[in-house]
Design a protein around this motif. Structure first.
Motif: not given
Length: 82
Positions: A8, A11-13, A43-44, A46-48, A50-51
C-alpha cells in the motif's frame, strides 16, 4: 490502491495533495494525462473514505466512553456512605 509490488502507498498527507504534479499529455496536445488524474483522484477518494470511517469509529468510541464514565459517576453518587 496498491502499488505494482503489492504494498500500500503511504497515507496521503495534505502537502502531498497540494503539491502533486500531474504529467502533461504528449506533444501537440494540451492538458494532463487523464489516466494519472483519475488514479490520483481514486487514491484520494479511498483515503478520504478511510478517514471518514476512522472518525466515525472514534466518535462512537468517545460517546461510549463518556456514557460509561457518566454511569460510573452516577452509580458512585447514589451509593450509601460507608
Amino acid at each position: 490502491m496498491n502499488r505494482d509490488d503489492g504494498t500500500l502507498p503511504a497515507r496521503l498527507h495534505p502537502s502531498l495533495v497540494r503539491d502533486h504534479q500531474f504529467p502533461t499529455v504528449g506533444f501537440g496536445r494540451r492538458g494532463f494525462a487523464r489516466r494519472e488524474v483519475r488514479r490520483f483522484l481514486l487514491r484520494l477518494a479511498l483515503e478520504l473514505a478511510s478517514l471518514h470511517r476512522e472518525v466515525t469509529r472514534l466518535t462512537e468510541e468517545n460517546t461510549r466512553l463518556k456514557r460509561l464514565l457518566r454511569d460510573r459517576r452516577s452509580a458512585q453518587a447514589n451509593r450509601p456512605p460507608c
